[in-house]
Write a protein that holds these residues in place. Structure first.
Motif, PDB file in Angstrom:
ATOM      1  N   GLY A   1       0.850  -1.195   0.000  1.00 43.89           N
ATOM      2  CA  GLY A   1       0.000   0.000   0.000  1.00 43.89           C
ATOM      3  C   GLY A   1       0.873   1.229   0.000  1.00 43.89           C
ATOM      4  O   GLY A   1       2.021   1.195   0.486  1.00 43.89           O
ATOM      5  N   SER A   2       0.341   2.335  -0.558  1.00 45.68           N
ATOM      6  CA  SER A   2       1.192   3.530  -0.547  1.00 45.68           C
ATOM      7  C   SER A   2       1.335   4.076   0.869  1.00 45.68           C
ATOM      8  O   SER A   2       2.285   4.806   1.149  1.00 45.68           O
ATOM      9  CB  SER A   2       0.721   4.592  -1.534  1.00 45.68           C
ATOM     10  OG  SER A   2      -0.640   4.805  -1.446  1.00 45.68           O
ATOM     11  N   VAL A   3       0.444   3.699   1.792  1.00 44.61           N
ATOM     12  CA  VAL A   3       0.655   4.139   3.181  1.00 44.61           C
ATOM     13  C   VAL A   3       1.945   3.549   3.753  1.00 44.61           C
ATOM     14  O   VAL A   3       2.630   4.181   4.545  1.00 44.61           O
ATOM     15  CB  VAL A   3      -0.537   3.838   4.141  1.00 44.61           C
ATOM     16  CG1 VAL A   3      -1.673   4.815   3.922  1.00 44.61           C
ATOM     17  CG2 VAL A   3      -1.000   2.433   4.055  1.00 44.61           C
TER      18      VAL A   3
ATOM     19  N   ILE B   1       4.619   5.730   2.484  1.00 45.08           N
ATOM     20  CA  ILE B   1       4.636   6.990   3.245  1.00 45.08           C
ATOM     21  C   ILE B   1       5.354   6.769   4.582  1.00 45.08           C
ATOM     22  O   ILE B   1       6.216   7.550   4.992  1.00 45.08           O
ATOM     23  CB  ILE B   1       3.175   7.488   3.451  1.00 45.08           C
ATOM     24  CG1 ILE B   1       2.575   7.921   2.099  1.00 45.08           C
ATOM     25  CG2 ILE B   1       3.103   8.621   4.481  1.00 45.08           C
ATOM     26  CD1 ILE B   1       1.064   8.046   2.085  1.00 45.08           C
TER      27      ILE B   1
ATOM     28  N   PHE C   1      -4.285  14.329   3.071  1.00 44.76           N
ATOM     29  CA  PHE C   1      -4.397  12.909   3.430  1.00 44.76           C
ATOM     30  C   PHE C   1      -3.930  12.695   4.868  1.00 44.76           C
ATOM     31  O   PHE C   1      -2.797  13.053   5.232  1.00 44.76           O
ATOM     32  CB  PHE C   1      -3.592  12.073   2.441  1.00 44.76           C
ATOM     33  CG  PHE C   1      -3.724  10.597   2.650  1.00 44.76           C
ATOM     34  CD1 PHE C   1      -4.950  10.013   2.967  1.00 44.76           C
ATOM     35  CD2 PHE C   1      -2.624   9.757   2.533  1.00 44.76           C
ATOM     36  CE1 PHE C   1      -5.079   8.648   3.160  1.00 44.76           C
ATOM     37  CE2 PHE C   1      -2.732   8.396   2.709  1.00 44.76           C
ATOM     38  CZ  PHE C   1      -3.972   7.837   3.033  1.00 44.76           C
TER      39      PHE C   1
ATOM     40  N   TYR D   1      -0.343  11.288   6.486  1.00 44.34           N
ATOM     41  CA  TYR D   1       0.936  12.007   6.622  1.00 44.34           C
ATOM     42  C   TYR D   1       1.165  12.400   8.089  1.00 44.34           C
ATOM     43  O   TYR D   1       2.250  12.210   8.636  1.00 44.34           O
ATOM     44  CB  TYR D   1       0.976  13.273   5.749  1.00 44.34           C
ATOM     45  CG  TYR D   1       0.609  13.050   4.297  1.00 44.34           C
ATOM     46  CD1 TYR D   1       1.008  11.903   3.619  1.00 44.34           C
ATOM     47  CD2 TYR D   1      -0.148  13.991   3.599  1.00 44.34           C
ATOM     48  CE1 TYR D   1       0.664  11.708   2.284  1.00 44.34           C
ATOM     49  CE2 TYR D   1      -0.492  13.805   2.265  1.00 44.34           C
ATOM     50  CZ  TYR D   1      -0.102  12.661   1.621  1.00 44.34           C
ATOM     51  OH  TYR D   1      -0.450  12.473   0.313  1.00 44.34           O
TER      52      TYR D   1
ATOM     53  N   ALA E   1      -0.272  15.932  -1.667  1.00 43.59           N
ATOM     54  CA  ALA E   1      -1.198  15.030  -2.373  1.00 43.59           C
ATOM     55  C   ALA E   1      -1.758  15.775  -3.577  1.00 43.59           C
ATOM     56  O   ALA E   1      -2.309  16.867  -3.439  1.00 43.59           O
ATOM     57  CB  ALA E   1      -2.330  14.606  -1.447  1.00 43.59           C
TER      58      ALA E   1
ATOM     59  N   ASN F   1      -6.553  14.764  -1.327  1.00 45.18           N
ATOM     60  CA  ASN F   1      -7.635  14.086  -0.618  1.00 45.18           C
ATOM     61  C   ASN F   1      -7.742  14.766   0.739  1.00 45.18           C
ATOM     62  O   ASN F   1      -6.741  14.787   1.463  1.00 45.18           O
ATOM     63  CB  ASN F   1      -7.282  12.602  -0.434  1.00 45.18           C
ATOM     64  CG  ASN F   1      -8.312  11.861   0.386  1.00 45.18           C
ATOM     65  OD1 ASN F   1      -9.426  12.340   0.584  1.00 45.18           O
ATOM     66  ND2 ASN F   1      -7.961  10.682   0.862  1.00 45.18           N
TER      67      ASN F   1
ATOM     68  N   ASP G   1       2.231  12.817  -3.899  1.00 40.51           N
ATOM     69  CA  ASP G   1       1.394  11.625  -3.803  1.00 40.51           C
ATOM     70  C   ASP G   1       0.309  11.692  -4.882  1.00 40.51           C
ATOM     71  O   ASP G   1      -0.643  12.475  -4.781  1.00 40.51           O
ATOM     72  CB  ASP G   1       0.789  11.598  -2.389  1.00 40.51           C
ATOM     73  CG  ASP G   1      -0.055  10.369  -2.132  1.00 40.51           C
ATOM     74  OD1 ASP G   1      -0.407   9.660  -3.088  1.00 40.51           O
ATOM     75  OD2 ASP G   1      -0.367  10.129  -0.947  1.00 40.51           O
TER      76      ASP G   1
ATOM     77  N   ALA H   1      -1.919   9.356  -5.878  1.00 37.05           N
ATOM     78  CA  ALA H   1      -2.801   8.186  -5.756  1.00 37.05           C
ATOM     79  C   ALA H   1      -4.004   8.253  -6.704  1.00 37.05           C
ATOM     80  O   ALA H   1      -4.516   7.222  -7.142  1.00 37.05           O
ATOM     81  CB  ALA H   1      -3.285   8.046  -4.309  1.00 37.05           C
ATOM     82  N   TYR H   2      -4.436   9.483  -7.024  1.00 35.68           N
ATOM     83  CA  TYR H   2      -5.637   9.651  -7.861  1.00 35.68           C
ATOM     84  C   TYR H   2      -5.299  10.168  -9.262  1.00 35.68           C
ATOM     85  O   TYR H   2      -6.187  10.628  -9.978  1.00 35.68           O
ATOM     86  CB  TYR H   2      -6.619  10.614  -7.179  1.00 35.68           C
ATOM     87  CG  TYR H   2      -7.056  10.125  -5.817  1.00 35.68           C
ATOM     88  CD1 TYR H   2      -8.107   9.220  -5.689  1.00 35.68           C
ATOM     89  CD2 TYR H   2      -6.402  10.540  -4.663  1.00 35.68           C
ATOM     90  CE1 TYR H   2      -8.494   8.742  -4.444  1.00 35.68           C
ATOM     91  CE2 TYR H   2      -6.777  10.071  -3.412  1.00 35.68           C
ATOM     92  CZ  TYR H   2      -7.819   9.173  -3.310  1.00 35.68           C
ATOM     93  OH  TYR H   2      -8.198   8.701  -2.080  1.00 35.68           O
TER      94      TYR H   2
ATOM     95  N   SER I   1      -0.550   4.588  -6.118  1.00 38.03           N
ATOM     96  CA  SER I   1      -1.310   3.545  -5.417  1.00 38.03           C
ATOM     97  C   SER I   1      -1.973   2.615  -6.434  1.00 38.03           C
ATOM     98  O   SER I   1      -2.372   3.056  -7.510  1.00 38.03           O
ATOM     99  CB  SER I   1      -2.390   4.210  -4.568  1.00 38.03           C
ATOM    100  OG  SER I   1      -3.198   3.236  -3.972  1.00 38.03           O
TER     101      SER I   1
ATOM    102  N   SER J   1      -4.632   1.129  -5.237  1.00 39.20           N
ATOM    103  CA  SER J   1      -5.912   0.986  -4.522  1.00 39.20           C
ATOM    104  C   SER J   1      -7.062   1.747  -5.160  1.00 39.20           C
ATOM    105  O   SER J   1      -8.209   1.532  -4.800  1.00 39.20           O
ATOM    106  CB  SER J   1      -5.772   1.506  -3.095  1.00 39.20           C
ATOM    107  OG  SER J   1      -4.781   0.812  -2.416  1.00 39.20           O
ATOM    108  N   LYS J   2      -6.745   2.668  -6.052  1.00 34.99           N
ATOM    109  CA  LYS J   2      -7.802   3.551  -6.558  1.00 34.99           C
ATOM    110  C   LYS J   2      -8.279   3.039  -7.916  1.00 34.99           C
ATOM    111  O   LYS J   2      -9.006   2.085  -7.976  1.00 34.99           O
ATOM    112  CB  LYS J   2      -7.304   5.000  -6.572  1.00 34.99           C
ATOM    113  CG  LYS J   2      -6.788   5.462  -5.204  1.00 34.99           C
ATOM    114  CD  LYS J   2      -7.843   5.328  -4.114  1.00 34.99           C
ATOM    115  CE  LYS J   2      -7.279   5.573  -2.730  1.00 34.99           C
ATOM    116  NZ  LYS J   2      -8.281   5.373  -1.676  1.00 34.99           N
TER     117      LYS J   2
ATOM    118  N   ARG K   1      -3.499  -4.305  -0.936  1.00 42.54           N
ATOM    119  CA  ARG K   1      -2.460  -3.515  -0.286  1.00 42.54           C
ATOM    120  C   ARG K   1      -1.162  -3.493  -1.104  1.00 42.54           C
ATOM    121  O   ARG K   1      -0.214  -4.211  -0.814  1.00 42.54           O
ATOM    122  CB  ARG K   1      -2.168  -4.022   1.157  1.00 42.54           C
ATOM    123  CG  ARG K   1      -3.366  -4.227   2.018  1.00 42.54           C
ATOM    124  CD  ARG K   1      -4.260  -2.998   2.082  1.00 42.54           C
ATOM    125  NE  ARG K   1      -3.547  -1.792   2.511  1.00 42.54           N
ATOM    126  CZ  ARG K   1      -3.582  -0.640   1.826  1.00 42.54           C
ATOM    127  NH1 ARG K   1      -4.284  -0.516   0.706  1.00 42.54           N
ATOM    128  NH2 ARG K   1      -2.939   0.399   2.270  1.00 42.54           N
ATOM    129  N   ILE K   2      -1.160  -2.709  -2.140  1.00 42.00           N
ATOM    130  CA  ILE K   2       0.080  -2.546  -2.912  1.00 42.00           C
ATOM    131  C   ILE K   2       0.157  -1.133  -3.513  1.00 42.00           C
ATOM    132  O   ILE K   2      -0.831  -0.608  -4.030  1.00 42.00           O
ATOM    133  CB  ILE K   2       0.238  -3.662  -3.982  1.00 42.00           C
ATOM    134  CG1 ILE K   2       1.567  -3.508  -4.732  1.00 42.00           C
ATOM    135  CG2 ILE K   2      -0.948  -3.761  -4.933  1.00 42.00           C
ATOM    136  CD1 ILE K   2       2.064  -4.762  -5.406  1.00 42.00           C
TER     137      ILE K   2
END
Ligand SMILES: Cc1ncc(COP(=O)(O)O)c(C=O)c1O
Length: 333
Positions: A65-67, A70, A91, A94, A134, A138, A165, A167-168, A195, A197-198, A206-207
């Motif tokens: 996951g990108s978390v 982070i 987000f 952070y 981000a 987000n 970031d 992610a989107y 990410s 995840s989106k 979780r990647i």
């Protein structure tokens, strides 16, 4: 809640179309082997990502996951006396992961719901070593443009790492979105986070990954938790990348429904122009916010009350498919 309605989960910004059938096929091909440890270095995925971005596999760091990326960035690049900087109303991870890692995190204000990079500058001090931006943001969904990011990079010391970031990113339709890879060539202190995840629909897998200078990747990889990537994740990610049609369809449909939802909700509420797969609503009072949340909840529509992020008067609604968006609009207008 009206039990006859299907429950719609529009609170966590997943892809409303699920994931590609190619992902399911890849998982089915491998699931019997989950008694095995995963590979420590997911080289096939790194090579695929490297090809996509025209970089070297050694520039890619993959995480659960990108978390996790982070978290790793904070652990790797923020020393005991050093600090993280980001925006308030951004987000939540952070700030949270800075606390978990016992590091100070400062928050610059937004300007009219936008993360304006200039706003970070007064908060930079000698201890600032990592900045998270981000883009799109987000929860507000707003964009930082190429020139805004470039001007900011020009002004800050080159030993501060700027983690952008994205992610989107795959949902963005605005042409002013940064070519962050091009900026990274000029400013190697940029690290780009992505990410699966989106839009790729792999939130439960979780990647995530990040693109960075090799010397940074070497340091990040030293801090990886052994075997933290699950056995199916890298193959699922490769399959997800292979289905370009699914990504195109998800992005196109999101843009259509995002516009519809934004336009309709803007007639009655304070909304923020968004480039992601969610719409942010701001209210004058908590009472008004509760009413809107309650109306949707009664219809089986779960959205995100931003109170859990310390934003008492706002809500975030994930853009669903056409039917889901119609249900929201019917319920609120
Ligand atoms: C801006 C941003 N970055 C990263 C993430 C986390 O993504 P992942 O599921 O890859 O950990 C999210 C999740 O909502 C997000 O909004």
């Amino acid at each position: 809640m009206n039990q006859s309605e299907t429950v719609l989960r529009l609170s966590t910004n997943e892809n409303c179309f699920g994931c590609s059938p190619l992902v399911l096929e890849a998982i089915l091909n491998k699931y019997k082997d989950v008694y095995l440890y995963p590979e420590v270095n997911p080289i096939a995925l790194k090579e695929k990502l490297a090809k996509k971005y025209s970089v070297n596999p050694d520039n890619i760091v993959v995480g659960a996951g990108s978390v996790r990326i982070i978290d790793g960035l904070i652990q790797t690049f923020v020393g005991r006396e050093q600090e993280v900087l980001t925006f308030e109303k951004s987000f939540i991870a952070y700030g949270q992961l800075s606390i978990v890692n016992n590091r100070k995190c400062s928050f610059a204000p937004l300007t009219e719901f936008r993360c304006v990079p200039e706003n970070l500058i007064p908060f930079i001090n000698f201890n600032t070593s990592l900045i998270f931006i981000a883009n799109p943001n987000n929860p507000t969904g707003t964009l930082i443009t190429h020139s805004e990011l470039e001007n900011f990079m020009e002004k800050i010391p080159s030993d501060i790492i700027v983690a952008v970031d994205e992610a989107y990113a795959e949902y963005v339709t605005d042409a002013s979105f940064p070519d962050t890879l091009a900026l990274q060539k000029k400013y190697p202190n940029i690290i780009i986070i992505h990410s699966f995840s989106k839009i790729y629909g792999l939130a439960g897998m979780r990647i995530g990954y990040a693109i960075m200078e090799e010397k940074f990747a070497v340091r990040m990889n030293k801090g990886q938790i052994p075997f933290s990537l699950n056995y199916l994740a890298a193959d699922a990610a490769i399959a997800a990348m292979d289905d370009e049609n699914f990504i195109q369809k998800s992005s196109k449909e999101n843009a259509l429904q995002r516009e519809y939802l934004f336009e309709e909700l803007s007639k009655n509420y304070t909304t923020v122009a968004t480039q992601a797969n969610f719409v942010y609503l701001q209210f004058d009072s908590e009472t008004e916010k509760h009413q809107v949340y309650g109306k949707l909840f009664a219809q089986g529509i779960l959205i995100c009350d931003m109170k859990i992020y310390g934003q008492e008067k706002s809500l975030r609604i994930t853009v669903g498919d056409a039917e889901a968006c119609k249900r929201i609009v019917a319920c609120l207008t």
